[in-house]
Design a protein around this motif. Sequence first.
Motif, PDB file in Angstrom:
ATOM      1  N   ALA A  12       0.848  -1.182   0.000  1.00  0.00           N
ATOM      2  CA  ALA A  12       0.000   0.000   0.000  1.00  0.00           C
ATOM      3  C   ALA A  12       0.886   1.235   0.000  1.00  0.00           C
ATOM      4  O   ALA A  12       1.846   1.318   0.753  1.00  0.00           O
ATOM      5  N   VAL A  13       0.558   2.169  -0.875  1.00  0.00           N
ATOM      6  CA  VAL A  13       1.332   3.408  -0.943  1.00  0.00           C
ATOM      7  C   VAL A  13       0.391   4.581  -0.681  1.00  0.00           C
ATOM      8  O   VAL A  13      -0.633   4.706  -1.336  1.00  0.00           O
ATOM      9  N   VAL A  14       0.721   5.365   0.299  1.00  0.00           N
ATOM     10  CA  VAL A  14      -0.111   6.519   0.625  1.00  0.00           C
ATOM     11  C   VAL A  14       0.618   7.777   0.177  1.00  0.00           C
ATOM     12  O   VAL A  14       1.704   8.090   0.670  1.00  0.00           O
ATOM     13  N   ILE A  15       0.033   8.441  -0.800  1.00  0.00           N
ATOM     14  CA  ILE A  15       0.674   9.658  -1.304  1.00  0.00           C
ATOM     15  C   ILE A  15      -0.098  10.888  -0.836  1.00  0.00           C
ATOM     16  O   ILE A  15       0.486  11.874  -0.400  1.00  0.00           O
ATOM     17  N   GLU A  16      -1.443  10.758  -0.907  1.00  0.00           N
ATOM     18  CA  GLU A  16      -2.280  11.916  -0.567  1.00  0.00           C
ATOM     19  C   GLU A  16      -2.379  12.093   0.948  1.00  0.00           C
ATOM     20  O   GLU A  16      -2.076  11.183   1.704  1.00  0.00           O
ATOM     21  N   GLY A  17      -2.852  13.241   1.333  1.00  0.00           N
ATOM     22  CA  GLY A  17      -3.119  13.491   2.747  1.00  0.00           C
ATOM     23  C   GLY A  17      -1.988  14.217   3.430  1.00  0.00           C
ATOM     24  O   GLY A  17      -0.857  14.240   2.926  1.00  0.00           O
ATOM     25  N   ASN A  18      -2.314  14.831   4.569  1.00  0.00           N
ATOM     26  CA  ASN A  18      -1.270  15.544   5.289  1.00  0.00           C
ATOM     27  C   ASN A  18      -0.540  14.605   6.254  1.00  0.00           C
ATOM     28  O   ASN A  18      -0.892  13.438   6.382  1.00  0.00           O
ATOM     29  N   SER A  19       0.458  15.133   6.909  1.00  0.00           N
ATOM     30  CA  SER A  19       1.317  14.315   7.772  1.00  0.00           C
ATOM     31  C   SER A  19       0.516  13.658   8.883  1.00  0.00           C
ATOM     32  O   SER A  19       0.766  12.509   9.237  1.00  0.00           O
ATOM     33  N   VAL A  20      -0.458  14.384   9.429  1.00  0.00           N
ATOM     34  CA  VAL A  20      -1.223  13.835  10.547  1.00  0.00           C
ATOM     35  C   VAL A  20      -2.011  12.621  10.084  1.00  0.00           C
ATOM     36  O   VAL A  20      -2.036  11.577  10.748  1.00  0.00           O
ATOM     37  N   GLU A  21      -2.584  12.730   8.889  1.00  0.00           N
ATOM     38  CA  GLU A  21      -3.339  11.595   8.362  1.00  0.00           C
ATOM     39  C   GLU A  21      -2.425  10.409   8.092  1.00  0.00           C
ATOM     40  O   GLU A  21      -2.764   9.266   8.372  1.00  0.00           O
ATOM     41  N   LYS A  22      -1.257  10.714   7.562  1.00  0.00           N
ATOM     42  CA  LYS A  22      -0.307   9.638   7.277  1.00  0.00           C
ATOM     43  C   LYS A  22       0.143   8.959   8.556  1.00  0.00           C
ATOM     44  O   LYS A  22       0.293   7.736   8.613  1.00  0.00           O
ATOM     45  N   ALA A  23       0.355   9.768   9.600  1.00  0.00           N
ATOM     46  CA  ALA A  23       0.742   9.188  10.897  1.00  0.00           C
ATOM     47  C   ALA A  23      -0.345   8.243  11.379  1.00  0.00           C
ATOM     48  O   ALA A  23      -0.056   7.166  11.919  1.00  0.00           O
ATOM     49  N   GLN A  24      -1.626   8.635  11.154  1.00  0.00           N
ATOM     50  CA  GLN A  24      -2.733   7.773  11.577  1.00  0.00           C
ATOM     51  C   GLN A  24      -2.752   6.479  10.778  1.00  0.00           C
ATOM     52  O   GLN A  24      -3.080   5.408  11.306  1.00  0.00           O
ATOM     53  N   VAL A  25      -2.378   6.549   9.507  1.00  0.00           N
ATOM     54  CA  VAL A  25      -2.314   5.342   8.680  1.00  0.00           C
ATOM     55  C   VAL A  25      -1.289   4.370   9.260  1.00  0.00           C
ATOM     56  O   VAL A  25      -1.538   3.171   9.398  1.00  0.00           O
ATOM     57  N   ILE A  26      -0.144   4.928   9.636  1.00  0.00           N
ATOM     58  CA  ILE A  26       0.916   4.087  10.208  1.00  0.00           C
ATOM     59  C   ILE A  26       0.427   3.442  11.495  1.00  0.00           C
ATOM     60  O   ILE A  26       0.546   2.235  11.702  1.00  0.00           O
ATOM     61  N   LEU A  27      -0.172   4.286  12.335  1.00  0.00           N
ATOM     62  CA  LEU A  27      -0.657   3.785  13.622  1.00  0.00           C
ATOM     63  C   LEU A  27      -1.694   2.682  13.400  1.00  0.00           C
ATOM     64  O   LEU A  27      -1.687   1.648  14.065  1.00  0.00           O
ATOM     65  N   GLY A  28      -2.547   2.929  12.413  1.00  0.00           N
ATOM     66  CA  GLY A  28      -3.577   1.940  12.090  1.00  0.00           C
ATOM     67  C   GLY A  28      -2.956   0.619  11.656  1.00  0.00           C
ATOM     68  O   GLY A  28      -3.370  -0.453  12.100  1.00  0.00           O
ATOM     69  N   TYR A  29      -1.945   0.708  10.821  1.00  0.00           N
ATOM     70  CA  TYR A  29      -1.280  -0.499  10.343  1.00  0.00           C
ATOM     71  C   TYR A  29      -0.652  -1.262  11.506  1.00  0.00           C
ATOM     72  O   TYR A  29      -0.799  -2.470  11.639  1.00  0.00           O
ATOM     73  N   LEU A  30       0.037  -0.516  12.370  1.00  0.00           N
ATOM     74  CA  LEU A  30       0.720  -1.152  13.504  1.00  0.00           C
ATOM     75  C   LEU A  30      -0.302  -1.828  14.418  1.00  0.00           C
ATOM     76  O   LEU A  30      -0.061  -2.919  14.931  1.00  0.00           O
ATOM     77  N   ARG A  31      -1.454  -1.172  14.594  1.00  0.00           N
ATOM     78  CA  ARG A  31      -2.488  -1.756  15.452  1.00  0.00           C
ATOM     79  C   ARG A  31      -3.099  -2.986  14.801  1.00  0.00           C
ATOM     80  O   ARG A  31      -3.296  -4.009  15.441  1.00  0.00           O
ATOM     81  N   GLU A  32      -3.384  -2.848  13.514  1.00  0.00           N
ATOM     82  CA  GLU A  32      -4.028  -3.933  12.780  1.00  0.00           C
ATOM     83  C   GLU A  32      -3.211  -5.219  12.889  1.00  0.00           C
ATOM     84  O   GLU A  32      -3.758  -6.308  13.022  1.00  0.00           O
ATOM     85  N   HIS A  33      -1.921  -5.070  12.808  1.00  0.00           N
ATOM     86  CA  HIS A  33      -1.063  -6.258  12.868  1.00  0.00           C
ATOM     87  C   HIS A  33      -0.535  -6.522  14.269  1.00  0.00           C
ATOM     88  O   HIS A  33       0.398  -7.290  14.449  1.00  0.00           O
ATOM     89  N   ARG A  34      -1.128  -5.868  15.227  1.00  0.00           N
ATOM     90  CA  ARG A  34      -0.781  -6.033  16.645  1.00  0.00           C
ATOM     91  C   ARG A  34       0.724  -5.892  16.879  1.00  0.00           C
ATOM     92  O   ARG A  34       1.370  -6.716  17.522  1.00  0.00           O
ATOM     93  N   LEU A  35       1.294  -4.878  16.272  1.00  0.00           N
ATOM     94  CA  LEU A  35       2.721  -4.645  16.431  1.00  0.00           C
ATOM     95  C   LEU A  35       2.987  -3.669  17.567  1.00  0.00           C
ATOM     96  O   LEU A  35       4.116  -3.517  18.012  1.00  0.00           O
ATOM     97  N   ILE A  36       1.910  -2.996  18.017  1.00  0.00           N
ATOM     98  CA  ILE A  36       2.015  -2.128  19.192  1.00  0.00           C
ATOM     99  C   ILE A  36       0.848  -2.452  20.114  1.00  0.00           C
ATOM    100  O   ILE A  36      -0.145  -3.040  19.673  1.00  0.00           O
ATOM    101  N   ASN A  37       0.962  -2.081  21.356  1.00  0.00           N
ATOM    102  CA  ASN A  37      -0.101  -2.423  22.298  1.00  0.00           C
ATOM    103  C   ASN A  37      -0.768  -1.187  22.898  1.00  0.00           C
ATOM    104  O   ASN A  37      -1.152  -1.182  24.043  1.00  0.00           O
ATOM    105  N   PHE A  38      -0.821  -0.117  22.100  1.00  0.00           N
ATOM    106  CA  PHE A  38      -1.550   1.059  22.604  1.00  0.00           C
ATOM    107  C   PHE A  38      -2.435   1.621  21.511  1.00  0.00           C
ATOM    108  O   PHE A  38      -2.329   1.216  20.349  1.00  0.00           O
TER     109      PHE A  38
END
Lengths: 385, 664, 270
Positions: free
Chosen positions: C244-270
């Motif tokens: 998946a490549v995210v080009i659009e959106g501002n930095s805050v949205e992109k940060a949320q995408v990363i956080l979402g990915y990490l959560r989805e794959h249970r790579l973080i616990n918060f």
Amino acid sequence: MTEHHNIKRINPRRAYEIMTNGVKRITLGLNSDYVAHEVSLHQTSNKPLRSPKKAEKRVLVIAHSERGTLDDHAKQCLAAAAILADAETAVVALVLGELQEDLSNAGVDEVLVMDTLDYQTFQPDIELAFVKNIITSLQPSRIFMPDNLIGDGDLGRRLIASQPEKLAATHVIEINNAHIANYQLGGNAIALASFPYIVLLAPDAADTSLPFSASALAIDPLTANQQMRHAQTPSYASLGMQTIDAAKIALEEADFIVSAGNGVSNVQTLQTLAAALDAAVGASRVAVDDGKFSRDKQIGATGKTVSASTYFAIGISGALQHLQGIKDCRHVIAINRDHSAAIVKRANLSLIGDAEEIMQALISAIAEAKITAITDVKLATQEAA
Amino acid sequence: MGLNYFISALFWLATATLFVGLYKRTQLWRTGQAAEFSWLNLLAIPKRYFVDLHHVVAREPYIARTHVATAGGAVAALALVAVNYGLMLYSAPLNWAILGATALMLIGVFFMWLRRRNAPARLSRGAWSRLPYTLAAFALGLIIISLPVPVISGSVAVLALLLLLAGSAELALGIGLGGPMKHAIAGLLHLAFHPRQTRFNGQLSTALKPLLLDEIALDGITIENEQYGVNKPSDFKWNQLLGFDACVQCGKCEAACPAFAAGQPLNPKKLIQDLVVGLSNDEKSGTTDANFTGSPYPGIALGEHSGSMHSPIVPLLIPHETIWSCTTCRACVQECPMLIEHVDAIVDMRRNLTLTQGSAPGKAPQTLENLRQTATVGGYDRKARYHWSVDLDVKTIQKNQAVDILLVAGEGAFDMRYQRSLRALVRLLKAANLDFAIMGALERDTGDTARRLGDEATFQMLAKQNIETFNGLTFKRIVTADPHVMHSLKNEYPSFGGHYQVFHHSTLLAELVSSGQLKLGKSAETRKLTYHDPCYLGRYNGETEAPRALLKSIGFEINEMERSGLRGRCCGGGGGAPLTDIPGKQRIPDIRIQDARSIGAELVAVACPQCTSMLEGVVGNRPEVLDIAELLAAALVADLEVEGLELKGLELKGLEIKASVAHD
Amino acid sequence: MSIKNIAALVSVGRHPVSGEARHCRNDSLAMTLGLALTSHLNATETNTVSFKVLHAGNANNTALKDYLALGASHIDMIDVAAESLIIDALAANLTNTDLILTGSRAENGLDSGMLPYQLAEKLGFSLVANALAIQQTTDGLTGGLEVLQFLPKGKRRSVTVQLPAVIVVHPLAPVELRHAYARQVTGTINQQASPLTHATPQEKTLKWQTETILRKPIKLKARENKSGHARMLSATVSENKGGAVVIEGNSVEKAQVILGYLREHRLINF
């Protein structure tokens, strides 16, 4: 054999499910060996149940838990046992250490939990004696254990060594009902053998996604086993655990790495991000050559080969030598200015944009998420009270 | 004439002092290991002094002239004093001659003093700053006594004697005590008994000397220390120790050293002076390096290291990192007016560390293990070395098949970047219709890196295996694009019985172009170009012209960087330095790229895989780095050949090609 | 009980790329750890501690020389005819040993990592695996060895073990291997005949068949009896498997995408 014998016939009493709204649903192509059950309340999925009504045989999966859950590797063992089990065989999980999760989606029919045998305490003699008792009482036809470093690889080998009359295989990388396989000759050969009694399974030999669920009935291990035996004079004693700071952990060992390339202008931001994610810090060759990081941080063909589950590549274009060094990483997330960079092709998720800005945003997002997580826990405890 | 007798007495006293001191110094040198030498070499001193040594000194004409005046005047004056006063002739005409010689010396000393007032940082201070004064005292004293004045007043006579005494102390006593003037005697003897005699025959002598390992293994008896390189000063050959004593601390080596420039803890001058400190029999306390008056090793304070003849050099006298900072580029050797062999000394010490302790730092141990176990530097599959050539339709050499040229690719063949250069080279060789074959899976690393890292055992193992392979093949000459491979095969394998004609690709291609066998057009490149000399091609093998001729032949103008040709600056890639990776203030390739930037070069032509990877590793905006083969291949006329037509003749006019095509 | 006799077991390894016979790195770590412990004990204790390096297997292997270069001054080599006899041959040679050090996995043969366990079982020794560092317990009463054990995710555990014991050294043990040619020349290899005149009855072992071509293992997957509907779904709605490549959106949205990915794959616990 005549032609018409090959005509596919439809079983008129084929498997169905009763949906939560009470409607009976027949799912085409579902294996009719599975007995339809009402979807039990605690199950969230609408998968069919695999558990045999009356188990004639048992396979035993033994694994240590960590913080109340079984890890992916242990679940792969459970999945392997469940996939390979026939309709008359029940999958019994013996969990050493406490268990707080539901294993029905992991294909387990019966669960025995022995929470005093936590992996953090080193008591291999007690564990071995206990496991042998369980085996005596359950008489499993096969035993599966994850070949890991949180005690199961060790316990499994002790078990194998203690009963030399039983066939066993370790580091098993390939498993099916016909055979098992592992690497031998220092990884230079793949060797096959018929299915043994004990299998120590290497990571990633089985897929944990199962098309069925199971009953996961809890059974008190002490009733199965009457009593825990304690060794008279313990040969072993635990002096305590220690955890190495993620920043100081060797990159080869790290499970989460935040790695910087030439596109990282502010090293401090990266360090902050790594600290927030409790991750180790790595770097590409250019970043090391540039003097931003010490040589022992270098990842790649000429640096270190890492196998973290998460590899966060920030401002790294992804030179071939670098990709060589991260070939064993499962999740690669990249932040890069250039969407045609090689790392983007390798990454599971790529964000195109300014590394510094995204890192800053991510740091705030993490801080926010952590606060929310803490408040959630507090609220939950308050409610419980 | 009372004064004359005084002077005669002083002369003989000084001479006696000199000989006693010299004897003591000789005893120190003789603590070293035996070395082959011939007394007859003493006769070679004048030629070696006036030709070989002067050739180096003359690079700085001011110093050359000053030294000619000072030393020439002094030697002449001393010889005359020996005759006139030593033999008690007291002849007036000889006094005139002494006066003349001494005046010349005094002029030299004056210019020496003048320069010392504003000395460059590379020069040592201390006793060396004293030298103009003591020498001036000596000269003045001699002038006074040789003045054609019938009677000298008592006070003037006393003054003259005192001046002479001060001067003689420097000349006679100083030599025995290891003062600056010891360079005169040690320097001359060093010229005679130099460990590399062949360098005086107009030849390059750059091959390292082999260690006798097999004999040791066969005997299985206790090993003489010297045979595993150098652990303590007494493990050096006696003529090496003599060579260290010849050092004049001029610091030309320091100024040329890339590691020193990069702030790594190495200074060749200090290294030699540390070894001189080690020329001491004071076992208990040892002598410290606190009296060193030049630039210290960057980042390492003076006074913390000490040594003596029989105590380990590393790390007591010289720190570990110093030994491992060297890129073996030989810039120091190239610059040394006293012809001291710094690199040999460093490799001798490395040999001991590697062979007896296995203590090479960084990635060096892993590399050495790779070489032992896979015969490649990077631990690769040897069979994969020529994978880049599969689509090029290149012959792989077979046991019973004779070829003209055997192409040896070296370790660069595993590097995807350098494969581009190799592919370009293959296209050129094909365009020249040469009968060549690649070595394929038969090729093992030459062991160059192992040898520079001091692992003589691994080097010799690989050398013997390679020679055995070569002996089973039929070829006339070896061509390689890697100067390190070239150096090993051409200069170092002969010691193990492997004698081959080895050519660097630039040499071969230059021949082909000048003979017309390889037809090249003009390069379409318009960017400003400079050429970086690889140390192992230039200094180690003397080839600086072929690459330039080639570049000129395709229309380039070569803009020379500061330090080029035989005095070229190292890229930092030699001697295993990228593996030991001793930290400094900056990186050596950054300095070299800065050289290119500062003349506005947009293109750096290289001729070595190490240089390619080091210079390309420079971060930020930098000139493009391309191998000569790549630049030439882009100008290949054959590329413009029309498919399906046979070109009979080619006529070149700039980039325009007129081909007369004949149909049969 | 203080340590008197230490032994390290070494095997012949094999380079993964060239197949060249060499020292087995894991065994070298064990041996180096043993050498260090021996010299430490000999420097601090009154009684002398002996250290031996033992190899059971094929006599004609030059790769053993590597262990000499890595610091063994002497290697005892038991010439064992068959692989099945190795445990018995070693056990017969190690009865008086207090501490046996081994690597975690060989580079030749079955590589099962079973040898130390079988040996400990045969000798009745304790066993501690995944050792990173070892030292004699200072407390005389516990009388044994203190072992720092490796656990994943940056965790370490200190344990004590009663002697005699087998210690299996972890591949990440912080031990620097130093290969010095001079030691290879001075070291000696002493060949002994196997003390076993005949084999104990062979235990049941798996019959392995080695495949000639190294291939990727096939992962066990449950047979999906998907409905036509599900198959159609999986064919049209492809699972978003990486890339998946995210080009659009501002930095805050992109940060949320990363956080979402990490959560989805249970790579973080918060």
